[in-house]
Design a protein around this motif. Structure first.
Motif, mmCIF file in Angstrom:
data_model
loop_
_atom_site.group_PDB
_atom_site.id
_atom_site.type_symbol
_atom_site.label_atom_id
_atom_site.label_comp_id
_atom_site.label_asym_id
_atom_site.label_seq_id
_atom_site.Cartn_x
_atom_site.Cartn_y
_atom_site.Cartn_z
ATOM 1 N N ALA A 114 -3.965 -7.583 -6.268
ATOM 2 C CA ALA A 114 -2.935 -8.098 -5.366
ATOM 3 C C ALA A 114 -3.152 -9.588 -5.108
ATOM 4 O O ALA A 114 -2.191 -10.372 -5.056
ATOM 5 C CB ALA A 114 -2.958 -7.319 -4.046
ATOM 6 N N LEU A 117 -0.575 -12.901 -6.004
ATOM 7 C CA LEU A 117 -0.227 -13.955 -5.053
ATOM 8 C C LEU A 117 -0.658 -15.335 -5.562
ATOM 9 O O LEU A 117 0.095 -16.307 -5.494
ATOM 10 C CB LEU A 117 -0.886 -13.667 -3.701
ATOM 11 C CG LEU A 117 -0.268 -12.525 -2.892
ATOM 12 C CD1 LEU A 117 -1.278 -11.990 -1.873
ATOM 13 C CD2 LEU A 117 1.003 -12.989 -2.191
ATOM 14 N N TRP A 157 -6.572 -13.958 3.568
ATOM 15 C CA TRP A 157 -5.661 -13.144 2.751
ATOM 16 C C TRP A 157 -6.268 -12.777 1.402
ATOM 17 O O TRP A 157 -5.855 -11.785 0.785
ATOM 18 C CB TRP A 157 -4.329 -13.862 2.547
ATOM 19 C CG TRP A 157 -4.390 -15.084 1.687
ATOM 20 C CD1 TRP A 157 -4.570 -16.362 2.094
ATOM 21 C CD2 TRP A 157 -4.287 -15.134 0.258
ATOM 22 N NE1 TRP A 157 -4.594 -17.218 1.020
ATOM 23 C CE2 TRP A 157 -4.415 -16.500 -0.128
ATOM 24 C CE3 TRP A 157 -4.110 -14.182 -0.745
ATOM 25 C CZ2 TRP A 157 -4.362 -16.913 -1.447
ATOM 26 C CZ3 TRP A 157 -4.060 -14.593 -2.069
ATOM 27 C CH2 TRP A 157 -4.178 -15.943 -2.413
ATOM 28 N N PRO A 182 -4.859 -8.936 1.562
ATOM 29 C CA PRO A 182 -3.594 -9.511 1.104
ATOM 30 C C PRO A 182 -2.407 -9.268 2.028
ATOM 31 O O PRO A 182 -1.421 -10.010 1.964
ATOM 32 C CB PRO A 182 -3.378 -8.846 -0.261
ATOM 33 C CG PRO A 182 -4.765 -8.507 -0.726
ATOM 34 C CD PRO A 182 -5.516 -8.130 0.513
ATOM 35 N N HIS A 217 5.032 -13.109 0.698
ATOM 36 C CA HIS A 217 4.845 -12.259 -0.476
ATOM 37 C C HIS A 217 6.015 -12.359 -1.459
ATOM 38 O O HIS A 217 6.032 -11.653 -2.473
ATOM 39 C CB HIS A 217 4.664 -10.798 -0.047
ATOM 40 C CG HIS A 217 3.376 -10.546 0.672
ATOM 41 N ND1 HIS A 217 3.191 -10.869 1.987
ATOM 42 C CD2 HIS A 217 2.199 -10.015 0.239
ATOM 43 C CE1 HIS A 217 1.969 -10.542 2.359
ATOM 44 N NE2 HIS A 217 1.350 -10.030 1.324
ATOM 45 N N VAL A 255 6.165 -12.536 -6.048
ATOM 46 C CA VAL A 255 5.023 -12.006 -6.792
ATOM 47 C C VAL A 255 5.515 -10.979 -7.814
ATOM 48 O O VAL A 255 6.679 -10.564 -7.807
ATOM 49 C CB VAL A 255 3.976 -11.363 -5.856
ATOM 50 C CG1 VAL A 255 3.456 -12.387 -4.860
ATOM 51 C CG2 VAL A 255 4.531 -10.144 -5.134
ATOM 52 N N TYR A 269 1.750 -2.407 2.719
ATOM 53 C CA TYR A 269 1.895 -3.456 1.710
ATOM 54 C C TYR A 269 3.178 -3.270 0.918
ATOM 55 O O TYR A 269 3.873 -4.252 0.597
ATOM 56 C CB TYR A 269 0.688 -3.464 0.773
ATOM 57 C CG TYR A 269 0.498 -4.789 0.075
ATOM 58 C CD1 TYR A 269 0.149 -5.928 0.802
ATOM 59 C CD2 TYR A 269 0.665 -4.926 -1.299
ATOM 60 C CE1 TYR A 269 -0.023 -7.161 0.179
ATOM 61 C CE2 TYR A 269 0.494 -6.156 -1.928
ATOM 62 C CZ TYR A 269 0.152 -7.268 -1.178
ATOM 63 O OH TYR A 269 -0.011 -8.482 -1.787
ATOM 64 N N LYS A 328 5.886 -4.616 2.975
ATOM 65 C CA LYS A 328 5.825 -6.077 2.994
ATOM 66 C C LYS A 328 6.426 -6.662 1.708
ATOM 67 O O LYS A 328 7.213 -7.614 1.749
ATOM 68 C CB LYS A 328 4.378 -6.531 3.141
ATOM 69 C CG LYS A 328 4.168 -8.020 3.189
ATOM 70 C CD LYS A 328 4.455 -8.609 4.553
ATOM 71 C CE LYS A 328 3.347 -8.311 5.530
ATOM 72 N NZ LYS A 328 3.516 -9.082 6.791
ATOM 73 N N LEU A 329 6.070 -6.078 0.559
ATOM 74 C CA LEU A 329 6.615 -6.561 -0.708
ATOM 75 C C LEU A 329 8.120 -6.333 -0.777
ATOM 76 O O LEU A 329 8.882 -7.238 -1.158
ATOM 77 C CB LEU A 329 5.919 -5.855 -1.872
ATOM 78 C CG LEU A 329 4.442 -6.159 -2.100
ATOM 79 C CD1 LEU A 329 3.905 -5.325 -3.251
ATOM 80 C CD2 LEU A 329 4.209 -7.639 -2.377
#
Length: 329
Positions: free
Chosen positions: A172, A176, A237, A241, A247, A250, A270, A273-274
């Motif tokens: 991850a 990033l 991070w 991450p 984010h 990516v 996560y 978040k993505l």
């Protein structure tokens, strides 16, 4: 869903062995002892590595002048057919244990099933090498893979990053970092298998599964204490991450989670978040599974099913990149 019955039986045996002193608690060992215990358990729990046409030792130069061991797995010899795409893989082990050998079965299985080449990277371990050494090693491995893929007979334009647990964290981070550094190869997919992404042990899944489900909270904290230099590292991070400021942009993500795993909630966080940043993300949560189940092919058939799905996701993404490249020409 309750714990898979075969895993429940395994955990019962582990509990009895621990209570009677026949099996040590990993966080009560020295790092060297823990590494031997981890590798020995890997051999017992997983299937033998797949037989492949090409398995080669590699060394990767690090920025401090040292060299990192790596291993190439490929289902066909150099020069047979078109150059294979590449998965750059990082193993689990809390940044403290794990090795090329502990993940030989997993890496060879993905190479055979995708098919692709897998470069397994033995980033340096804590406490001898504290944060951010593993991150630097991963970044150096990514840059090296891009520079040397053609010389290895591989297709560096189709390169994915992936790993399990701590290796998923590193993957991850690479996604990033590559977004922000055009000089790095740009991964076409990040495969994050029950990765550590939040850097805390206070989620609901930690409370629910942090004891008696193979990966205990005490062991997680022990791993963190080996790896991190100080309290501020925990908010960095590159360790967690989820804490990255942005984010967006990516690589697409394939996220594998185990239901009965302390890290399950941070994997879902996560993914949210993505997705919120516009990143294509697919989540596969496997009911009744525990942390590290991908390397338990001797115990549960779900390990093989998950590897099949990961290989399918890699193959699909590699094919899509090929088509995008052809359209651009």
């Amino acid at each position: 869903m309750p714990l898979h019955p075969d895993l429940e039986a395994l955990l019962d045996m582990v509990e009895i062995a621990t209570a009677t002193g026949k099996r040590p608690v990993i966080h009560a060992l020295t790092p060297a002892q823990a590494r031997r215990e981890f590798d020995d358990a890997s051999t017992a729990l997983d299937l033998p590595p797949a037989t492949l046409a090409r398995v080669e030792p590699l060394t990767i130069p690090a920025r401090d002048g040292q060299r990192i061991d790596a291993r190439l797995y490929a289902p066909r010899l150099r020069g047979e057919g078109e150059p294979l795409p590449v998965l750059l893989h990082f193993h689990s082990g809390g940044f403290t244990v794990g090795s090329l050998d502990s993940h030989a079965a997993l890496c060879s299985a993905l190479a055979a099933r995708t098919p692709c080449a897998v470069i397994s990277v033995a980033y340096r371990l804590a406490p001898e090498h504290k944060f951010p050494t593993a991150v630097h090693d991963a970044l150096d491995a990514l840059a090296w893979a891009g520079d040397n893929a053609a010389a290895l007979g591989l297709d560096g334009t189709r390169l994915a990053v992936g790993g399990d647990s701590a290796g998923g964290t590193l993957s991850a981070v690479l996604a990033l970092a590559a977004r922000d550094d055009a000089a790095l190869p740009q991964p076409c997919l990040q495969v994050l298998c029950y990765a550590g992404l939040g850097g805390t042990t206070d989620t609901a899944s930690h409370q629910r599964y942090g004891q008696g489900h193979l990966l205990d909270t005490d062991t997680i904290e022990w791993f963190y204490s080996q790896y991190l230099r100080d309290a501020p590292d925990r908010a960095d991070w590159r360790f967690a991450p989820l804490r990255a400021a942005d984010h967006a942009g990516v690589a697409p993500a394939w996220i594998v989670l185990a239901e009965c795993d302390p890290l399950c909630d941070e994997g879902h966080a996560y993914a949210r978040k993505l997705a919120g940043a516009g990143v294509q993300v697919t989540v596969r949560e496997y009911p009744g599974m525990v942390h590290e189940f991908l390397r338990m092919g001797n115990i549960v058939a779900e390990a093989g099913h998950a590897l099949d799905e990961i290989a399918g996701a890699l193959a699909q993404r590699f094919e899509a990149v090929s088509a995008e490249t052809a359209d651009a020409q």
